[in-house]
Design a protein around this motif. Structure first.
Motif, PDB file in Angstrom:
ATOM      1  N   ARG A  43     -51.723 -43.492 -52.498  1.00 30.48           N
ATOM      2  CA  ARG A  43     -51.710 -42.792 -51.743  1.00 30.48           C
ATOM      3  C   ARG A  43     -51.300 -41.522 -53.006  1.00 30.48           C
ATOM      4  O   ARG A  43     -51.276 -40.555 -53.245  1.00 30.48           O
ATOM      5  CB  ARG A  43     -50.581 -42.745 -50.859  1.00 30.48           C
ATOM      6  CG  ARG A  43     -51.677 -42.738 -49.415  1.00 30.48           C
ATOM      7  CD  ARG A  43     -51.360 -42.755 -48.084  1.00 30.48           C
ATOM      8  NE  ARG A  43     -52.028 -43.255 -46.967  1.00 30.48           N
ATOM      9  CZ  ARG A  43     -51.203 -44.424 -46.671  1.00 30.48           C
ATOM     10  NH1 ARG A  43     -50.374 -44.322 -46.581  1.00 30.48           N
ATOM     11  NH2 ARG A  43     -52.472 -44.685 -45.437  1.00 30.48           N
ATOM     12  N   GLY A  44     -49.833 -42.408 -54.002  1.00 30.76           N
ATOM     13  CA  GLY A  44     -49.363 -41.247 -54.513  1.00 30.76           C
ATOM     14  C   GLY A  44     -47.773 -40.465 -53.773  1.00 30.76           C
ATOM     15  O   GLY A  44     -47.715 -40.692 -52.220  1.00 30.76           O
ATOM     16  N   GLY A  45     -47.344 -39.399 -54.770  1.00 39.35           N
ATOM     17  CA  GLY A  45     -46.634 -38.352 -53.763  1.00 39.35           C
ATOM     18  C   GLY A  45     -44.531 -39.432 -53.471  1.00 39.35           C
ATOM     19  O   GLY A  45     -44.620 -40.349 -55.003  1.00 39.35           O
ATOM     20  N   ASN A  46     -44.243 -39.595 -52.691  1.00 39.38           N
ATOM     21  CA  ASN A  46     -43.085 -39.769 -52.657  1.00 39.38           C
ATOM     22  C   ASN A  46     -42.007 -39.475 -53.910  1.00 39.38           C
ATOM     23  O   ASN A  46     -41.982 -38.034 -54.228  1.00 39.38           O
ATOM     24  CB  ASN A  46     -42.964 -41.487 -52.841  1.00 39.38           C
ATOM     25  CG  ASN A  46     -43.687 -41.960 -51.545  1.00 39.38           C
ATOM     26  OD1 ASN A  46     -43.484 -41.481 -50.807  1.00 39.38           O
ATOM     27  ND2 ASN A  46     -44.387 -42.891 -51.640  1.00 39.38           N
ATOM     28  N   ALA A  47     -41.355 -40.130 -55.051  1.00 42.65           N
ATOM     29  CA  ALA A  47     -41.232 -39.787 -56.423  1.00 42.65           C
ATOM     30  C   ALA A  47     -41.817 -39.289 -57.317  1.00 42.65           C
ATOM     31  O   ALA A  47     -41.367 -38.749 -58.030  1.00 42.65           O
ATOM     32  CB  ALA A  47     -40.208 -40.946 -56.923  1.00 42.65           C
ATOM     33  N   HIS A  48     -43.187 -39.230 -57.425  1.00 39.45           N
ATOM     34  CA  HIS A  48     -43.863 -38.925 -58.103  1.00 39.45           C
ATOM     35  C   HIS A  48     -44.729 -37.641 -57.652  1.00 39.45           C
ATOM     36  O   HIS A  48     -45.120 -37.414 -55.949  1.00 39.45           O
ATOM     37  CB  HIS A  48     -45.073 -39.543 -58.233  1.00 39.45           C
ATOM     38  CG  HIS A  48     -44.381 -40.921 -59.175  1.00 39.45           C
ATOM     39  ND1 HIS A  48     -43.985 -42.164 -58.460  1.00 39.45           N
ATOM     40  CD2 HIS A  48     -44.195 -41.204 -60.212  1.00 39.45           C
ATOM     41  CE1 HIS A  48     -43.399 -43.049 -58.905  1.00 39.45           C
ATOM     42  NE2 HIS A  48     -43.621 -42.304 -60.338  1.00 39.45           N
ATOM     43  N   VAL A  49     -45.181 -36.727 -58.230  1.00 39.50           N
ATOM     44  CA  VAL A  49     -45.996 -35.614 -57.894  1.00 39.50           C
ATOM     45  C   VAL A  49     -47.485 -36.069 -57.155  1.00 39.50           C
ATOM     46  O   VAL A  49     -47.989 -36.830 -57.917  1.00 39.50           O
ATOM     47  CB  VAL A  49     -46.091 -34.349 -58.640  1.00 39.50           C
ATOM     48  CG1 VAL A  49     -47.315 -35.258 -60.156  1.00 39.50           C
ATOM     49  CG2 VAL A  49     -47.274 -33.314 -58.104  1.00 39.50           C
ATOM     50  N   SER A  50     -47.733 -35.184 -56.040  1.00 42.49           N
ATOM     51  CA  SER A  50     -48.994 -36.067 -55.108  1.00 42.49           C
ATOM     52  C   SER A  50     -49.897 -35.358 -56.190  1.00 42.49           C
ATOM     53  O   SER A  50     -50.261 -34.692 -57.257  1.00 42.49           O
ATOM     54  CB  SER A  50     -48.892 -35.320 -54.113  1.00 42.49           C
ATOM     55  OG  SER A  50     -50.004 -33.687 -53.846  1.00 42.49           O
ATOM     56  N   PHE A  51     -51.620 -36.635 -56.420  1.00 43.22           N
ATOM     57  CA  PHE A  51     -52.768 -36.253 -57.054  1.00 43.22           C
ATOM     58  C   PHE A  51     -53.159 -34.354 -56.874  1.00 43.22           C
ATOM     59  O   PHE A  51     -53.245 -33.742 -57.551  1.00 43.22           O
ATOM     60  CB  PHE A  51     -53.993 -37.171 -56.689  1.00 43.22           C
ATOM     61  CG  PHE A  51     -54.923 -36.810 -57.215  1.00 43.22           C
ATOM     62  CD1 PHE A  51     -55.598 -37.008 -58.564  1.00 43.22           C
ATOM     63  CD2 PHE A  51     -55.816 -36.751 -56.722  1.00 43.22           C
ATOM     64  CE1 PHE A  51     -56.832 -36.479 -59.499  1.00 43.22           C
ATOM     65  CE2 PHE A  51     -57.164 -36.211 -57.051  1.00 43.22           C
ATOM     66  CZ  PHE A  51     -57.374 -36.433 -58.199  1.00 43.22           C
ATOM     67  N   GLU A  52     -53.124 -34.488 -55.229  1.00 45.69           N
ATOM     68  CA  GLU A  52     -53.507 -33.461 -54.653  1.00 45.69           C
ATOM     69  C   GLU A  52     -52.681 -32.029 -55.451  1.00 45.69           C
ATOM     70  O   GLU A  52     -52.987 -31.089 -55.810  1.00 45.69           O
ATOM     71  CB  GLU A  52     -53.683 -33.350 -53.105  1.00 45.69           C
ATOM     72  CG  GLU A  52     -54.999 -34.032 -52.464  1.00 45.69           C
ATOM     73  CD  GLU A  52     -54.579 -35.463 -52.896  1.00 45.69           C
ATOM     74  OE1 GLU A  52     -55.321 -36.074 -53.038  1.00 45.69           O
ATOM     75  OE2 GLU A  52     -53.265 -36.161 -53.029  1.00 45.69           O
ATOM     76  N   LYS A  53     -51.609 -32.325 -55.095  1.00 45.09           N
ATOM     77  CA  LYS A  53     -50.783 -31.079 -55.651  1.00 45.09           C
ATOM     78  C   LYS A  53     -51.143 -30.925 -57.971  1.00 45.09           C
ATOM     79  O   LYS A  53     -51.138 -29.769 -58.209  1.00 45.09           O
ATOM     80  CB  LYS A  53     -49.494 -31.468 -55.455  1.00 45.09           C
ATOM     81  CG  LYS A  53     -48.175 -30.180 -55.791  1.00 45.09           C
ATOM     82  CD  LYS A  53     -47.149 -30.245 -55.865  1.00 45.09           C
ATOM     83  CE  LYS A  53     -46.262 -29.039 -55.885  1.00 45.09           C
ATOM     84  NZ  LYS A  53     -45.069 -29.284 -55.738  1.00 45.09           N
ATOM     85  N   ALA A  54     -51.410 -31.458 -57.983  1.00 47.41           N
ATOM     86  CA  ALA A  54     -51.028 -31.771 -59.630  1.00 47.41           C
ATOM     87  C   ALA A  54     -52.127 -31.102 -60.163  1.00 47.41           C
ATOM     88  O   ALA A  54     -53.222 -30.728 -60.818  1.00 47.41           O
ATOM     89  CB  ALA A  54     -51.721 -33.462 -60.186  1.00 47.41           C
ATOM     90  N   VAL A  55     -53.133 -31.776 -59.078  1.00 46.75           N
ATOM     91  CA  VAL A  55     -55.048 -30.931 -59.772  1.00 46.75           C
ATOM     92  C   VAL A  55     -55.370 -29.514 -59.162  1.00 46.75           C
ATOM     93  O   VAL A  55     -55.835 -28.763 -59.724  1.00 46.75           O
ATOM     94  CB  VAL A  55     -55.255 -31.419 -59.319  1.00 46.75           C
ATOM     95  CG1 VAL A  55     -56.108 -33.679 -59.906  1.00 46.75           C
ATOM     96  CG2 VAL A  55     -56.144 -31.883 -57.908  1.00 46.75           C
TER      97      VAL A  55
END
Length: 160
Positions: A16-28
């Motif tokens: 899913r991503g997120g947590n310690a990384h930026v989420s895909f949805e936020k990045a795009v």
């Protein structure tokens, strides 16, 4: 595996991503259309090329897991779009949706208790495990999302 809920939950979190990384949805999200095909000075790729590379690589791994007849694209040219900018006005949105659909398919596989995460990919008995391939997707996505954020920063299109 009799009780692998914790492992499945961790794999799902990584996919899913997120947590310690930026989420895909936020990045795009909210990247201005005129910047999607712009290459910052001395950068090797545009945001469009990063997005498409992520989509193609994730799709390839998903198909490798579930389709014995799948043939991967040629490396490296088959994993990167030739064009710097989206070829059509709706290409960015289509690529985002395709990425999300393939990511969901991977999540569904990971969540399915009939998927033996520690088994080798069924049609490649000497190959990697399904778990390995899912972790590879999560790792690859996190890496390229970081690159996408750097591109956005260089283009002046990123606010945390």
């Amino acid at each position: 595996m009799p009780d692998d809920k914790a492992l499945r939950d961790d794999v799902l979190l990584l996919l899913r991503g997120g947590n310690a990384h930026v989420s895909f949805e936020k990045a795009v999200a909210n990247l201005p259309e005129d910047l999607r095909g712009k290459k910052p000075r001395r950068a090797p790729y545009t945001p469009w090329q990063q997005l498409e590379h992520m989509r193609i690589a994730q799709w390839d791994i998903l198909e490798y897991i579930r389709n014995p007849q799948h043939i991967s694209p040629e490396w490296p040219e088959g994993y990167w779009p030739g064009e710097a900018a989206p070829p059509a006005r709706n290409s960015w949105a289509k690529s985002v949706k395709a990425f999300q659909a393939d990511r969901q398919a991977l999540q569904d596989l990971a969540a399915d208790s009939s998927t033996d995460l520690l088994a080798q990919v069924p049609h490649d008995p000497k190959g990697p495990t399904i778990l390995h391939e899912m972790l590879l997707v999560a790792d690859h996505n996190a890496y390229h999302l970081g690159q996408l954020i750097v591109l956005r920063r260089l283009l002046g299109a990123w606010r945390e």
